[in-house]
Design an enzyme around this catalytic site. Structure first.
Site, PDB file in Angstrom:
ATOM      1  N   LYS A 269       0.732  -1.149  -0.060  1.00  0.00           N
ATOM      2  CA  LYS A 269       0.030  -0.106  -0.005  1.00  0.00           C
ATOM      3  C   LYS A 269       0.792   1.137   0.118  1.00  0.00           C
ATOM      4  CE  LYS A 269      -1.857   2.925   2.803  1.00  0.00           C
ATOM      5  NZ  LYS A 269      -1.883   4.250   1.921  1.00  0.00           N
TER       6      LYS A 269
ATOM      7  N   GLY B 297       6.682   5.885   8.375  1.00  0.00           N
ATOM      8  CA  GLY B 297       6.035   6.714   8.807  1.00  0.00           C
ATOM      9  C   GLY B 297       6.031   7.541  10.088  1.00  0.00           C
ATOM     10  N   SER B 298       5.059   7.909  10.381  1.00  0.00           N
ATOM     11  CA  SER B 298       5.000   8.940  11.560  1.00  0.00           C
ATOM     12  C   SER B 298       5.132   7.950  12.693  1.00  0.00           C
ATOM     13  CB  SER B 298       4.048   9.554  11.884  1.00  0.00           C
ATOM     14  OG  SER B 298       2.628   9.149  12.233  1.00  0.00           O
TER      15      SER B 298
ATOM     16  N   GLU C 152      10.074   2.194  10.819  1.00  0.00           N
ATOM     17  CA  GLU C 152      11.002   3.280  10.667  1.00  0.00           C
ATOM     18  C   GLU C 152      10.151   4.444  10.694  1.00  0.00           C
ATOM     19  OE1 GLU C 152      14.022   3.571  10.282  1.00  0.00           O
ATOM     20  OE2 GLU C 152      14.363   1.397  10.046  1.00  0.00           O
TER      21      GLU C 152
ATOM     22  N   CYS D  28      12.860  11.875   6.629  1.00  0.00           N
ATOM     23  CA  CYS D  28      12.915  11.701   7.940  1.00  0.00           C
ATOM     24  C   CYS D  28      14.386  12.020   8.631  1.00  0.00           C
ATOM     25  CB  CYS D  28      12.405  10.130   8.450  1.00  0.00           C
ATOM     26  SG  CYS D  28      12.936   8.954   7.059  1.00  0.00           S
TER      27      CYS D  28
ATOM     28  N   GLU E  31       8.549  16.673  15.364  1.00  0.00           N
ATOM     29  CA  GLU E  31       9.068  16.583  14.006  1.00  0.00           C
ATOM     30  C   GLU E  31       8.118  17.572  13.114  1.00  0.00           C
ATOM     31  OE1 GLU E  31       8.551  12.724  11.984  1.00  0.00           O
ATOM     32  OE2 GLU E  31      10.411  13.124  11.284  1.00  0.00           O
TER      33      GLU E  31
HETATM   34  C1  UN1 Z   1      13.570   9.201   4.489  1.00  0.00           C
HETATM   35  O1  UN1 Z   1      13.603  10.183   4.582  1.00  0.00           O
HETATM   36  O2  UN1 Z   1      12.359   8.520   4.659  1.00  0.00           O
HETATM   37  O3  UN1 Z   1      19.120   9.262   3.984  1.00  0.00           O
HETATM   38  C2  UN1 Z   1      14.647   8.323   3.740  1.00  0.00           C
HETATM   39  C3  UN1 Z   1      18.498   9.772   3.160  1.00  0.00           C
HETATM   40  C4  UN1 Z   1      17.912   9.145   2.087  1.00  0.00           C
HETATM   41  C5  UN1 Z   1      16.562   8.261   2.518  1.00  0.00           C
HETATM   42  C6  UN1 Z   1      15.743   9.288   3.475  1.00  0.00           C
HETATM   43  N1  UN1 Z   1      18.770   8.103   1.339  1.00  0.00           N
HETATM   44  O4  UN1 Z   1      18.319  10.926   3.391  1.00  0.00           O
END
Ligand code: UN1
Length: 495
Positions: free
Chosen positions: A175, A228-229, A250, A284, A385
């Protein structure tokens, strides 16, 4: 050219059973309709899980090197279609073309890594305590994987999960985020062209509340990989506990870059601009806090605000654009609300702060790159965040204080320190509590073949990327092979 897209279940393109659809629009120009996609529900997930379950019984028996050959073909097709996918991705979620090309490249790297892994997937042999007995542990596939992914890396993150899952012999119900269904559809196209057998990968479009929850609570799905969050990650964890699924999460970050007095300031400046405002701050791993030692603080802040104000916003497909839009209206509003929070908390707004206006920005969700100085570690803008182009600057006196401030968060994904002193750099590597630490480089830009993930509430202990993700997508099976021809009793006969 608006197109109608479908789910992909058991090797066929199909509508949602309900016939409902949702629209996907270009965040740099909301008049540009990228397409309509099925607004699926539990019944569509059920069908996809059935297909994946049936396909699993055949797919798990395909030799891993043959699964790897398929991965290599997928990588080759992605190389050929890189530009086309990157352009559609920019249109769909806004980040600039150089970055969407990088996103596709991360998928290519992951495909070729998986191709090689097909000829490794190492197990272990160990001596048995008994004579004429052989002991080993082998990796076996687990079953059906539910893959739920965000919109900010719409190719890289799905491939981080789907390729190792499939290479390991699992099948997938995928999804994608409802802000980036087109890129996800292109990934399925690529896998189809490479010849992935029917049912091995299935895509079900729709919202988290309907499709996501149906996947997470489905009794016939064995594992969940989600990016995600933190809030949604906790819900997934709770929901998945009902059926004791294996879950890899993650989640959020509040990443910081430290700049010490002895740093190369020009280098640190390029680093923080890229880390904070690249991808419009929507990674992230984005730099959302800058921790600067007092000796260079004022000078560095001056250099930074001057450059940040010059960043060119616009449509990511235009070559001059450096910063694209926020992905949608709600994200833009979140950024705005944090700007208000920062002002109320007493931080000093030194750059940006508003919704971006100007030629070419009228119909998109643009927000000015924003910097707050005088931020205290206790403020919400230093703790929560934001996932947008907002940077909070904190002044510190010593390395110890810098690391203390950096660690003062519930998250622990990425971090960075700029210093020319190797002793300080190694002390920082030792004491910073994050899954990723950069020295003299920004907080973003992890490479596909290293472990990716964070500590504390950024995750639940798993790592994507490299060799580590294969620990998530395989189960260890211990095998004892007794060739003595007689009953041998472990723990008894030798002692
Ligand atoms: C993300 O922001 O969810 O390390 C992944 C990084 C990228 C991946 C980011 N290669 O900034």
């Amino acid at each position: 050219m608006a197109t109608k897209f479908q789910n992909f279940i058991n090797g066929r393109w199909v509508d949602a059973k309900s016939g409902r659809t949702f629209e996907n629009r270009n965040p740099a120009n909301w008049n540009d309709l990228v397409g309509t996609f099925p607004k699926s529900g539990k019944e569509d997930v059920d069908e996809a899980v059935n297909a994946a379950r049936t396909a699993f019984e055949k797919w798990r028996l395909v030799p891993a090197p043959a699964r790897g050959d398929l991965m290599r073909k997928i990588g080759d097709i992605m190389v050929r279609r890189k530009e086309e996918i990157a352009r559609e991705m920019t249109r769909e979620m806004g980040k600039v073309l150089a970055e969407t090309r990088g996103d596709v490249q991360e998928g290519i790297d992951t495909a070729y890594y998986a191709a090689g892994e097909g000829r490794r997937l190492f197990g272990k042999t160990v001596p048995s305590e008994l004579r004429n007995k052989f002991a080993m542990a082998i990796r076996v596939p687990i079953g059906v994987a539910g893959i739920i992914t965000p919109w900010n890396f719409p190719m890289a993150i799905p491939t981080w999960k789907i390729f190792p899952a499939v290479l390991s012999g699992n099948t997938v119900v995928f999804k994608p985020a409802s802000d980036t269904p087109k890129t996800a559809t292109m990934l399925i196209d690529v896998m189809m062209e490479a010849g992935i057998p029917e049912g091995v990968v299935n895509i079900v479009h729709g919202g988290g509340g309907e499709v996501g929850n149906a996947i997470v609570s489905h009794p016939d799905i064995d594992l969940i990989s989600f990016t995600g969050s933190t809030e949604i990650g906790k819900n997934i964890s709770r929901m998945a506990a009902e059926t004791l699924k294996r879950v890899s999460l993650e989640l959020g970050g509040k990443n910081a870059q430290i700049v010490m007095d002895d740093a190369d300031l020009d280098l640190a400046l390029d680093g923080v601009l890229w880390g904070a405002f690249g991808t419009t701050g929507q990674r992230c791993t984005a730099t959302s806090r800058l921790i600067v030692q007092e000796g260079v603080h004022d000078k560095f802040l001056g250099m930074l605000t001057e450059r940040a104000k010059k960043l060119r916003l616009g449509d990511g497909l235009l070559p001059a654009t450096e910063v694209g839009p926020c992905v949608n209206q709600s994200q833009q509003q979140t950024v705005q609300s944090y700007v208000e929070i920062g002002k109320k908390e007493g931080a000093t707004l030194v750059a940006g702060g508003g919704i971006a206006k100007g030629a070419g920005l009228e119909n998109g969700w643009f927000h000015e790159p924003t910097i707050f100085a005088g931020v205290k570690p206790s403020m919400r803008i230093a703790k929560e965040e934001i996932f947008g182009p907002v940077l909070s600057v904190v002044r510190i006196k010593t390395l110890e204080e810098a690391i203390g401030v950096l660690n003062d968060t519930i998250y622990g994904l990425s971090s960075s320190i700029y210093t020319r002193d190797v002793n300080k750099a190694f002390a920082a590597i030792r004491d910073i509590k994050t899954g990723i630490t950069y020295v003299n480089a920004p907080t973003i830009g992890a490479e596909a073949h290293l472990p990716f993930g964070g500590v504390k509430q950024t995750g639940n202990g798993h790592r994507e990327g490299g060799w580590t993700v294969y620990d998530f997508f395989t189960e260890w099976k211990a095998v004892y092979f007794d060739y003595s021809g007689s009953l041998q009793r472990a723990q008894i006969d030798n002692y």
